[in-house]
Write a protein that holds these residues in place. Sequence first.
Motif, PDB file in Angstrom:
ATOM      1  N   THR A 187      -4.954   4.504  10.285  1.00 39.27           N
ATOM      2  CA  THR A 187      -4.714   5.250   9.058  1.00 39.27           C
ATOM      3  C   THR A 187      -5.904   5.077   8.135  1.00 39.27           C
ATOM      4  O   THR A 187      -6.317   3.946   7.845  1.00 39.27           O
ATOM      5  N   TRP A 188      -6.442   6.189   7.666  1.00 36.11           N
ATOM      6  CA  TRP A 188      -7.578   6.178   6.734  1.00 36.11           C
ATOM      7  C   TRP A 188      -7.064   5.925   5.321  1.00 36.11           C
ATOM      8  O   TRP A 188      -6.118   6.571   4.869  1.00 36.11           O
ATOM      9  N   VAL A 189      -7.700   4.968   4.636  1.00 36.23           N
ATOM     10  CA  VAL A 189      -7.264   4.557   3.301  1.00 36.23           C
ATOM     11  C   VAL A 189      -8.453   4.586   2.346  1.00 36.23           C
ATOM     12  O   VAL A 189      -9.562   4.169   2.705  1.00 36.23           O
ATOM     13  N   GLN A 190      -8.203   5.061   1.131  1.00 30.93           N
ATOM     14  CA  GLN A 190      -9.213   5.037   0.061  1.00 30.93           C
ATOM     15  C   GLN A 190      -8.669   4.226  -1.108  1.00 30.93           C
ATOM     16  O   GLN A 190      -7.550   4.463  -1.568  1.00 30.93           O
ATOM     17  N   ILE A 191      -9.480   3.297  -1.584  1.00 34.83           N
ATOM     18  CA  ILE A 191      -9.095   2.433  -2.697  1.00 34.83           C
ATOM     19  C   ILE A 191     -10.052   2.684  -3.854  1.00 34.83           C
ATOM     20  O   ILE A 191     -11.275   2.544  -3.710  1.00 34.83           O
ATOM     21  N   THR A 192      -9.511   3.098  -4.994  1.00 36.01           N
ATOM     22  CA  THR A 192     -10.298   3.335  -6.206  1.00 36.01           C
ATOM     23  C   THR A 192      -9.964   2.250  -7.209  1.00 36.01           C
ATOM     24  O   THR A 192      -8.786   2.039  -7.535  1.00 36.01           O
ATOM     25  N   THR A 193     -10.984   1.548  -7.691  1.00 36.84           N
ATOM     26  CA  THR A 193     -10.756   0.450  -8.625  1.00 36.84           C
ATOM     27  C   THR A 193     -11.363   0.790  -9.985  1.00 36.84           C
ATOM     28  O   THR A 193     -12.364   1.510 -10.076  1.00 36.84           O
ATOM     29  N   PRO A 194     -10.774   0.291 -11.067  1.00 37.05           N
ATOM     30  CA  PRO A 194     -11.271   0.610 -12.407  1.00 37.05           C
ATOM     31  C   PRO A 194     -12.513  -0.200 -12.765  1.00 37.05           C
ATOM     32  O   PRO A 194     -12.712  -1.318 -12.281  1.00 37.05           O
ATOM     33  N   ASP A 195     -13.333   0.368 -13.631  1.00 33.64           N
ATOM     34  CA  ASP A 195     -14.469  -0.388 -14.145  1.00 33.64           C
ATOM     35  C   ASP A 195     -14.009  -1.549 -15.015  1.00 33.64           C
ATOM     36  O   ASP A 195     -14.647  -2.608 -15.050  1.00 33.64           O
ATOM     37  N   ASN A 196     -12.902  -1.334 -15.722  1.00 37.67           N
ATOM     38  CA  ASN A 196     -12.360  -2.378 -16.601  1.00 37.67           C
ATOM     39  C   ASN A 196     -10.901  -2.621 -16.243  1.00 37.67           C
ATOM     40  O   ASN A 196      -9.997  -2.025 -16.843  1.00 37.67           O
ATOM     41  N   PRO A 197     -10.659  -3.497 -15.273  1.00 34.98           N
ATOM     42  CA  PRO A 197      -9.281  -3.730 -14.833  1.00 34.98           C
ATOM     43  C   PRO A 197      -8.422  -4.332 -15.945  1.00 34.98           C
ATOM     44  O   PRO A 197      -8.896  -5.129 -16.753  1.00 34.98           O
ATOM     45  N   ARG A 198      -7.166  -3.922 -15.962  1.00 37.02           N
ATOM     46  CA  ARG A 198      -6.203  -4.504 -16.895  1.00 37.02           C
ATOM     47  C   ARG A 198      -5.312  -5.435 -16.080  1.00 37.02           C
ATOM     48  O   ARG A 198      -4.628  -4.989 -15.154  1.00 37.02           O
ATOM     49  N   PRO A 199      -5.289  -6.720 -16.389  1.00 36.48           N
ATOM     50  CA  PRO A 199      -4.598  -7.697 -15.536  1.00 36.48           C
ATOM     51  C   PRO A 199      -3.141  -7.354 -15.241  1.00 36.48           C
ATOM     52  O   PRO A 199      -2.658  -7.590 -14.135  1.00 36.48           O
ATOM     53  N   ALA A 200      -2.434  -6.786 -16.208  1.00 41.66           N
ATOM     54  CA  ALA A 200      -1.002  -6.505 -16.009  1.00 41.66           C
ATOM     55  C   ALA A 200      -0.741  -5.200 -15.261  1.00 41.66           C
ATOM     56  O   ALA A 200       0.400  -4.910 -14.912  1.00 41.66           O
ATOM     57  N   ALA A 201      -1.795  -4.418 -15.014  1.00 39.98           N
ATOM     58  CA  ALA A 201      -1.618  -3.089 -14.416  1.00 39.98           C
ATOM     59  C   ALA A 201      -1.474  -3.204 -12.899  1.00 39.98           C
ATOM     60  O   ALA A 201      -2.432  -3.551 -12.202  1.00 39.98           O
ATOM     61  N   LEU A 202      -0.307  -2.895 -12.400  1.00 40.50           N
ATOM     62  CA  LEU A 202      -0.061  -2.959 -10.965  1.00 40.50           C
ATOM     63  C   LEU A 202      -0.718  -1.787 -10.245  1.00 40.50           C
ATOM     64  O   LEU A 202      -0.881  -0.712 -10.826  1.00 40.50           O
ATOM     65  N   PRO A 203      -1.083  -1.960  -8.984  1.00 43.88           N
ATOM     66  CA  PRO A 203      -1.687  -0.853  -8.230  1.00 43.88           C
ATOM     67  C   PRO A 203      -0.702   0.297  -8.043  1.00 43.88           C
ATOM     68  O   PRO A 203       0.517   0.100  -7.996  1.00 43.88           O
ATOM     69  N   LEU A 204      -1.259   1.501  -7.946  1.00 43.36           N
ATOM     70  CA  LEU A 204      -0.492   2.720  -7.694  1.00 43.36           C
ATOM     71  C   LEU A 204      -0.844   3.235  -6.307  1.00 43.36           C
ATOM     72  O   LEU A 204      -2.024   3.450  -6.002  1.00 43.36           O
ATOM     73  N   ILE A 205       0.165   3.445  -5.481  1.00 44.78           N
ATOM     74  CA  ILE A 205      -0.037   4.016  -4.145  1.00 44.78           C
ATOM     75  C   ILE A 205       0.441   5.469  -4.175  1.00 44.78           C
ATOM     76  O   ILE A 205       1.588   5.746  -4.542  1.00 44.78           O
ATOM     77  N   VAL A 206      -0.458   6.389  -3.815  1.00 42.98           N
ATOM     78  CA  VAL A 206      -0.193   7.829  -3.898  1.00 42.98           C
ATOM     79  C   VAL A 206       0.143   8.371  -2.507  1.00 42.98           C
ATOM     80  O   VAL A 206      -0.603   8.148  -1.549  1.00 42.98           O
ATOM     81  N   LEU A 207       1.260   9.087  -2.415  1.00 42.31           N
ATOM     82  CA  LEU A 207       1.710   9.678  -1.160  1.00 42.31           C
ATOM     83  C   LEU A 207       1.534  11.193  -1.218  1.00 42.31           C
ATOM     84  O   LEU A 207       2.136  11.856  -2.066  1.00 42.31           O
ATOM     85  N   HIS A 208       0.727  11.731  -0.326  1.00 42.17           N
ATOM     86  CA  HIS A 208       0.469  13.177  -0.335  1.00 42.17           C
ATOM     87  C   HIS A 208       1.609  13.938   0.323  1.00 42.17           C
ATOM     88  O   HIS A 208       2.512  13.372   0.945  1.00 42.17           O
TER      89      HIS A 208
END
Length: 305
Positions: A15-36
Amino acid sequence: MPRFTRMVPFREHETWVQITTPDNPRPAALPLIVLHGGPGMAHDYVANIAALADETGRTVVHYDQIGCGRSTHLPDAPTDFWTPKLFVEEFHAVRTALGIESYHVLGQSWGGMLGAEIAVLRPDGLASLTICNSPASMQLWVEGAAELRAQLPADTQAALDRHEADGTVTDPEYLAATEEFYRRHVCRVVPMPKDFADSEAQMLDEPTVYHTMNGPNEFHVIGTMRHWTVIERLPSITAPVLVVAGEFDEATPATWQPYVDHIPDARSHVFPDTSHCTHLEKPEEFRAVIADFLALHDLAADARV
């Protein structure tokens, strides 16, 4: 935004996966997984949701579900291979490979249906689910599509009916009639955004998943998902849920209302003057609504820890 890709083993495939990370991470912000959606439409048309990485300080994960896009294609797989259970298993394979334990899920169209299939099993770590432009039952979807078809010009309806009866759904006249429905109820942006065109092109090039599970198009549903429903299982969902749709969506209100009616912690938001691809038609407004919902449940998840 930093972005990288990787292949995740899934059964005997990848399975091909792409991970986009923020320039300024917010510690409390949980990752979002997007389903097409699709099934089989690949991630390209929902790629702009990755902008939530910088806008909310969270990691955003996209992946191409098995059978489409940059993941392993299986044109010779038997019909009964392609089930919702397969894609639930793949979701957890991706999540586990990335080391994600607490997370949000956003699914668009079929992706929202898949999100519901995931959520009814009450997986550990699911902080919230956003269901975008998705039916809770394919019977409701077919009924809604019939209502919308009845609003098309008479000659367009006649062309659709004639070619479906004759089995000539690749005829140029039929395809042109299909496009009229799409312009009204799938994506109202003219010209069609490149991201959507890219997803559609790869699906047409290798339509195994879409044709097997759905059918030849969005409103002539004759595939294996024809009798799918999650309505009776919705009370099992304990995660908070946001349901979003467009004013002119092919997912008519009757198709998504069961999510609101049967999930204990669910609310809805309808975007005016949009259709099925709300995220492409009003991207900034769409992401603002999603960002607020995610932030609210980041805090709730953090409090539970």
